[in-house]
Design an enzyme around this catalytic site. Sequence first.
Site, PDB file in Angstrom:
ATOM      1  N   ASP A 193       0.824  -1.208   0.000  1.00  0.00           N
ATOM      2  CA  ASP A 193       0.000   0.000   0.000  1.00  0.00           C
ATOM      3  C   ASP A 193       0.852   1.250   0.000  1.00  0.00           C
ATOM      4  OD1 ASP A 193      -2.545  -0.836   0.057  1.00  0.00           O
ATOM      5  OD2 ASP A 193      -2.799  -0.777   2.225  1.00  0.00           O
ATOM      6  N   LYS A 215      -3.323   3.163  -2.691  1.00  0.00           N
ATOM      7  CA  LYS A 215      -4.459   4.052  -2.939  1.00  0.00           C
ATOM      8  C   LYS A 215      -4.027   5.452  -2.556  1.00  0.00           C
ATOM      9  CE  LYS A 215      -7.809   0.551  -1.726  1.00  0.00           C
ATOM     10  NZ  LYS A 215      -8.038  -0.244  -0.555  1.00  0.00           N
ATOM     11  N   GLY A 246       0.093  -0.211   5.740  1.00  0.00           N
ATOM     12  CA  GLY A 246       0.530   0.779   6.720  1.00  0.00           C
ATOM     13  C   GLY A 246      -0.141   0.508   8.057  1.00  0.00           C
TER      14      GLY A 246
HETATM   15  C1  SAM Z   1      -6.506   3.997   5.526  1.00  0.00           C
HETATM   16  S1  SAM Z   1      -5.911   4.564   7.068  1.00  0.00           S
HETATM   17  C2  SAM Z   1      -4.878   3.243   7.527  1.00  0.00           C
HETATM   18  C3  SAM Z   1      -4.475   3.255   8.970  1.00  0.00           C
HETATM   19  C4  SAM Z   1      -3.466   2.199   9.316  1.00  0.00           C
HETATM   20  N1  SAM Z   1      -4.012   0.888   9.098  1.00  0.00           N
HETATM   21  C5  SAM Z   1      -2.948   2.335  10.735  1.00  0.00           C
HETATM   22  O1  SAM Z   1      -3.226   1.478  11.585  1.00  0.00           O
HETATM   23  O2  SAM Z   1      -2.223   3.277  10.980  1.00  0.00           O
HETATM   24  C6  SAM Z   1      -4.768   5.796   6.553  1.00  0.00           C
HETATM   25  C7  SAM Z   1      -4.661   6.907   7.566  1.00  0.00           C
HETATM   26  O3  SAM Z   1      -3.763   6.583   8.596  1.00  0.00           O
HETATM   27  C8  SAM Z   1      -3.117   7.738   9.059  1.00  0.00           C
HETATM   28  N2  SAM Z   1      -1.668   7.554   8.876  1.00  0.00           N
HETATM   29  C9  SAM Z   1      -1.048   6.431   8.517  1.00  0.00           C
HETATM   30  N3  SAM Z   1       0.292   6.587   8.513  1.00  0.00           N
HETATM   31  C10 SAM Z   1       0.497   7.854   8.902  1.00  0.00           C
HETATM   32  C11 SAM Z   1       1.669   8.651   9.086  1.00  0.00           C
HETATM   33  N4  SAM Z   1       2.886   8.145   8.885  1.00  0.00           N
HETATM   34  N5  SAM Z   1       1.518   9.932   9.479  1.00  0.00           N
HETATM   35  C12 SAM Z   1       0.299  10.459   9.699  1.00  0.00           C
HETATM   36  N6  SAM Z   1      -0.834   9.761   9.526  1.00  0.00           N
HETATM   37  C13 SAM Z   1      -0.737   8.476   9.146  1.00  0.00           C
HETATM   38  C14 SAM Z   1      -3.636   8.892   8.229  1.00  0.00           C
HETATM   39  O4  SAM Z   1      -4.748   9.424   8.929  1.00  0.00           O
HETATM   40  C15 SAM Z   1      -4.079   8.180   6.983  1.00  0.00           C
HETATM   41  O5  SAM Z   1      -5.033   8.922   6.271  1.00  0.00           O
END
Ligand code: SAM
Length: 401
Positions: A193, A215, A246
Site C-alpha cells: 500500500d 491508494k 501501513g
Molecule cells: C486507511 S488509514 C490506515 C491506517 C493504518 N491501518 C494504521 O493502523 O495506521 C490511513 C490513515 O492513517 C493515518 N496515517 C497512517 N500513517 C500515517 C503517518 N505516517 N503519518 C500520519 N498519519 C498516518 C492517516 O490518517 C491516513 O489517512
Amino acid sequence: MSIFPLGLRLEGRRVVVVGGGHVATRRAFALVESGADVHVVSPAVSDSLASAIGRGTITWHERAYHCGDLDGAWLVQTATGVPAVDDLVADDAEARQIFCLKGGDPERATAWTPAVARVDDVTIAVSGGGDAGRASALRDALATALQTGDLPLRHRTHPRGLVALVGGGPGDPGLLTARGRRLLAEADVVVFDRLAPQSVLAELAADVEVIDVGKQPDHHPIPQEQINALLVDRAREGKVVVRLKGGDPYVFGRGGEELLACREAGIEVEVVPGVTSAIAVAAAAGIPVTHRGVARGFSVVTGHESLGELPRRGDHTLVMLMGVKRLRSTADELIAAGHDPETPTAVIERGFSPDQRTTIATLGTIADRASDAVSPAITVIGDVVSLAAATTGSVGVRQTS
Ligand SMILES: C[S@@+](CC[C@H](N)C(=O)[O-])C[C@H]1O[C@@H](n2cnc3c(N)ncnc32)[C@H](O)[C@@H]1O
C-alpha cells in the site's frame, strides 16, 4: 568429547529435577514448557517454583533425594549445589540408564542442554563446545537474524499457498515487527500500500514479485475486490504472499475483508499486527493517547465521514485518521455536538518522515491553523495534546521535526 544432538519429545513423560534453587527453577520451567511431567525433589524451593507448584504445573516432593526417585523417569536434572548429592543422582541415573543433566560436570553428565531459542516454528539449539557464553552469543545472533529476516527462510513450503496480512507500522522501517520482516524475507509476492514502509522493499530478493496497489486519497486505482482476487490467485499458485499495509491491518486497513476473502477461498492466512499510526504518530508528536490524571481512554475514528456521538470530555482522547480535508466540518460538527471549542487539538502530518509536522491549536481554531495540512495526517483531540505543547512548544506553535 563428541555428542549426538537430539530433540526429545517429553510431553507427558516423567522428568525429575533434583534441587530447588535458581538453576533447578530455570530447568524445571523449560521442561514444563516442553510438556514434561516435572517432579522436583528438594526440601526447599525458590519462590517461582513454589508458585508453579501452587498452580499444579509441577509436582513437589518436599524432602531430600533418595534413590527410588528416578523410578519411571526418562530424564533427570540434578542441580542441588551439593556435589555429593549431585554425584549420587548421576550414579543412580547411570545405573538405571536414564540420561542425566548435570551442570558444570562434563565428566559425569550424560546429556547437555544446548542454548535454545524459538522463532515461530523453528528451534535453534547451539552447543558451544563446552563454552556456554559462546553458545548463547551464537544462539542470539541466529535468533535475531531469523526474526529480522536477515537470515531468510524462503523455502518453508506452503504447497497450498499462504497470505500474510502484515501491519507495516507508520512508515519507519524500525517499527515493522520482527515477525513481519521474517515473512517478508520468505515472500514470493509482496502486495503493498501507499502507507506501507516502502524502504523495506529494497531488501527483497530480485525474484520477488512486488505489486503496488497503493491508494491515493480520493483515488482508488485498484478496487478492493481485485486486491482480494490477486491475493487468492497468487496463493493458489502455492506462493507465500505478503500483503504489506501501513499501520495495523485491522485499523481502517480492510484487513478483515481480505482475511474473509482468503478464508472463503480456502487459503491459509496469517495476520501480523502492526504499530498503528493512531497511537504511534501521536507519540511521535509527544502525545500519549492516555496519561494518568489527564486521559483515561481514547477512541479511534475515521474523519472521512460525520463522527456521530462521541465522548465529549477532554479526558477521553479522540484520534481521527484520514479526512484531513474535511477538518473544518468535523471540528464544527463536534462543537455543535457539545465538545468544548477550547479542547487542545493537534494535526500531525507525515509522521515518522523527515517532513513530519505538528500543528497544535484548539478544536475551535485547528481548521484555520492547519488549513494547508495534507494526507497522511492524524488529528488528536483532547487534554493530552497539552502534554505535547508542554514538551514541544506552546499551543498555537507549528513544529516541523
Ligand atoms: C486507511 S488509514 C490506515 C491506517 C493504518 N491501518 C494504521 O493502523 O495506521 C490511513 C490513515 O492513517 C493515518 N496515517 C497512517 N500513517 C500515517 C503517518 N505516517 N503519518 C500520519 N498519519 C498516518 C492517516 O490518517 C491516513 O489517512
